[in-house]
Design a protein around this motif. Structure first.
Motif, PDB file in Angstrom:
ATOM      1  N   PRO A  80       4.597   2.788 -10.777  1.00 37.76           N
ATOM      2  CA  PRO A  80       4.466   1.327 -10.867  1.00 37.76           C
ATOM      3  C   PRO A  80       3.833   0.734  -9.608  1.00 37.76           C
ATOM      4  N   ASN A  81       3.279  -0.441  -9.777  1.00 36.49           N
ATOM      5  CA  ASN A  81       2.806  -1.265  -8.656  1.00 36.49           C
ATOM      6  C   ASN A  81       1.707  -0.605  -7.818  1.00 36.49           C
ATOM      7  N   ILE A  82       0.790   0.096  -8.490  1.00 39.36           N
ATOM      8  CA  ILE A  82      -0.419   0.608  -7.835  1.00 39.36           C
ATOM      9  C   ILE A  82      -1.506  -0.438  -8.021  1.00 39.36           C
ATOM     10  N   SER A  83      -1.973  -0.996  -6.937  1.00 43.37           N
ATOM     11  CA  SER A  83      -2.870  -2.156  -7.010  1.00 43.37           C
ATOM     12  C   SER A  83      -4.310  -1.770  -7.350  1.00 43.37           C
TER      13      SER A  83
ATOM     14  N   TYR B  46      -1.911  -4.673 -11.290  1.00 44.45           N
ATOM     15  CA  TYR B  46      -1.531  -3.279 -11.106  1.00 44.45           C
ATOM     16  C   TYR B  46      -2.108  -2.404 -12.216  1.00 44.45           C
ATOM     17  N   VAL B  47      -2.265  -1.117 -11.899  1.00 42.61           N
ATOM     18  CA  VAL B  47      -2.738  -0.139 -12.878  1.00 42.61           C
ATOM     19  C   VAL B  47      -1.609   0.131 -13.873  1.00 42.61           C
TER      20      VAL B  47
ATOM     21  N   ALA C  86      -7.697   5.807 -15.745  1.00 42.01           N
ATOM     22  CA  ALA C  86      -7.681   4.362 -15.940  1.00 42.01           C
ATOM     23  C   ALA C  86      -9.029   3.743 -15.590  1.00 42.01           C
ATOM     24  N   GLN C  87      -9.457   2.790 -16.401  1.00 44.24           N
ATOM     25  CA  GLN C  87     -10.689   2.062 -16.153  1.00 44.24           C
ATOM     26  C   GLN C  87     -10.413   0.566 -16.302  1.00 44.24           C
TER      27      GLN C  87
END
Length: 568
Positions: free
Chosen positions: A100-103, A126-127, A212-213
């Motif tokens: 969680p909470n990866i910017s 976030y991702v 992720a994109q």
């Protein structure tokens, strides 16, 4: 005064010696690593994860967009990446628990800083699992025309059907998209259903085409979303600058919002600059202290080994690629297996590694890299594969010429390769062998890397290499691509039903000895019976590294620069 002058001269000499071994002088200010390794002399083709198919592009993408899982660069074991995972009892459903909470971040050239991407209220974005689902589906989407689309499609339920829906109605295409086995459970949980149980499955989720994109950015800027002023990323590094074109460079900058994980630490380096240089120029720049990491060109290997400073900087290790020549099976004389086999047998592989590359490469009689899981080896299967045999090559070539009523100079044969001193040297050696052994006067044609990738399927013979994406033999036999499922991406334009059947059977087995036996039969068809390609050698990795660089040595074709450092 005389003593002072001598001391000063001695100190200057020491400083110069440090420069000669690649910029090993004291590191002041920001820690900036400059390297030409794996970049080549041409521009990086793309930073779009859905469109990347080459080593330079994937190297940078790996640092900007970490995957769900990751291969340890030295042990080649699967580790957590941006997620941990579990597998259902039937082996068909993979559940990924995303950090969680990866910017999402971008570099602001005006402020000179990496900044968080925020929503309209100013809250960081976030991702999420949705970003991974979007990236996976975008790579599968026929509209994207991703080069690895058909590689990725078989590893997710419904993927093949959606990827092949280009001619379907919009309604049917949407239905196939909705049926793909990718489910967003919540912001941090993603479920992926696979069509069948297969040994290499976890390795696939360590690849760049399933990451992720940023949907909003892709849709806003289209093809230009990867430009430095537009791109948003989330990895340990962000994109700072991209000077396009031959002789250009790309610079990554430390992402201060990446706090690090046990597998992907926060970077010690402030910046990494990749310069697009031929290996011979890299060596010159390394000796001048302008590069801290360089490739070691074959033409200079004797000088490097005889030089105390350079030899101390040299690291030699097994490589991750097979170097080969592909034959265009639609073009005479290579529309006949006899001609292809003759041209392959006329190549003296041992002479090439002894006299041209001269870096310890191993002559290849089979295509798959021997170190891969379930790969056949020439030791285990000595009667299979292609061998250098000039007499047999001449006999086959003469037989073919007699049957078609032609002479050796009846065909316009060219060898096509991307710009590189190494590739040029190999091509010239092969050109001479074909002239002496078959009486053929082949021409040599070159192009920048992006053009070469786009056009090589149009030439009679092209240089190529396959570096594994994941360390399993399936990656060499299915994904290259030689299986007819991927015929549109196959620059040889060759297909063989028996080859396909052997690969399909091996894919479903879990016993690697049994798999290797099937792959050995398939490899023999590829390189000998049908001779669609001519394997030449297995790579080694030769790097020159300055003494002030603390680094790991990767066995997976991509480096993790967040684990590197510079010391005084």
């Amino acid at each position: 005064m005389q003593k002072f002058t001598r001391l000063t001269a001695l100190l200057l000499l020491v400083a110069m010696l440090f420069a000669v071994v690649g910029g090993a002088a004291a590191q002041d200010g920001p820690k900036i690593l400059v390297t030409g390794r794996q970049m080549g002399s041409s521009d990086i083709p793309t930073l779009d994860p859905a469109l990347a198919e080459d080593v330079p592009s994937v190297q940078v993408i790996t640092e900007l967009f970490p995957s769900l899982l990751r291969l340890h660069e030295e042990t080649v074991e699967v580790q957590n990446g941006l997620a941990s995972y579990s597998v259902s009892e039937d082996g068909l459903t993979y559940t990924f628990n995303i950090l969680p909470n990866i910017s999402w971040v971008r570099y602001n050239a005006d402020s000179g800083a990496v900044e968080q991407v925020t929503d309209d209220s100013g809250a960081p974005l976030y991702v999420t699992a949705q970003d991974f689902a979007y990236g996976m589906l975008r790579t599968l989407d026929p509209v994207t025309a991703a080069p690895y689309q058909l590689v990725w499609a078989p590893w997710v339920a419904g993927g093949v059907e959606f990827a092949g829906s280009g001619e379907a109605s919009a309604e049917d295409q949407q239905a196939l998209r909705d049926a793909v086995g990718i489910v967003v459970v919540d912001d941090w949980t993603l479920e992926v259903t696979v069509p069948q149980v297969a040994a290499p499955t976890p390795l696939i989720y360590a690849q760049w085409f399933a990451i992720a994109q940023p949907q909003a950015v892709v849709e806003e800027f289209g093809d230009f979303w990867i430009d430095p002023e537009n791109i948003v990323t989330y990895g340990p590094f962000a994109l700072k600058e991209w000077v396009r074109g031959d002789g250009g460079s790309l610079t990554m900058i430390k992402n201060p919002f990446w706090e690090g994980t046990p597998e992907i630490p926060a970077p010690a380096l402030d910046e990494v600059q990749f310069r697009f240089l031929d290996e011979t120029v890299q060596l010159t720049e390394f000796e001048a202290g302008n590069l801290q990491v360089s490739e070691a060109p074959a033409a200079s290997i004797d000088r490097i080994n005889s030089d105390p400073a350079l030899s101390a900087a040299l690291h030699v290790a097994p490589g991750t690629c097979t170097y080969y020549y592909g034959f265009n099976t639609l073009v005479a004389p290579f529309d006949d297996a006899r001609a292809r086999r003759a041209f392959s047998m006329a190549i003296d592989r041992q002479a090439i590694v002894d006299n041209v590359t001269r870096e310890g490469q191993i002559p290849a009689s089979l295509f798959a890299l021997p170190s891969l899981v379930a790969a056949p080896t020439s030791e285990a299967f000595p009667d299979l594969g292609i061998k250098t045999d000039v007499e047999a090559a001449r006999a086959l070539w003469d037989e073919y010429l007699a049957d078609v009523g032609a002479t050796a100079d009846s065909f316009q044969i060219s060898i096509y390769h991307n710009d590189s001193a190494l590739h040029a040297s190999v091509a010239q050696a092969v050109q001479q062998m074909w002239a002496e052994n078959l009486g053929v006067n082949a021409q040599i044609t070159t192009a920048d890397f992006a053009t070469y990738l786009d056009q090589r399927g149009n030439y009679p013979v092209y240089r190529a290499a396959w570096c594994f994406d994941y360390p399993d033999a399936h990656n060499f036999y299915y994904d290259v691509p030689f299986h007819s499922d991927l015929i549109e991406e196959n620059d040889t334009h060759w297909a063989n039903e028996e080859f396909d059947s052997l690969i399909d059977q091996a894919f479903l087995l879990t016993d690697n000895t049994e798999r290797a036996a099937l792959y050995a039969q398939a490899d023999n068809i590829l390189v000998n019976t049908d001779a669609a390609i001519a394997p030449i050698y297995y790579y080694v990795t030769n790097d020159l590294t300055a003494s002030n660089v603390v680094r790991t040595y990767s066995n997976i074709t991509r480096e993790y620069y967040e684990k590197w450092d510079l010391t005084d």
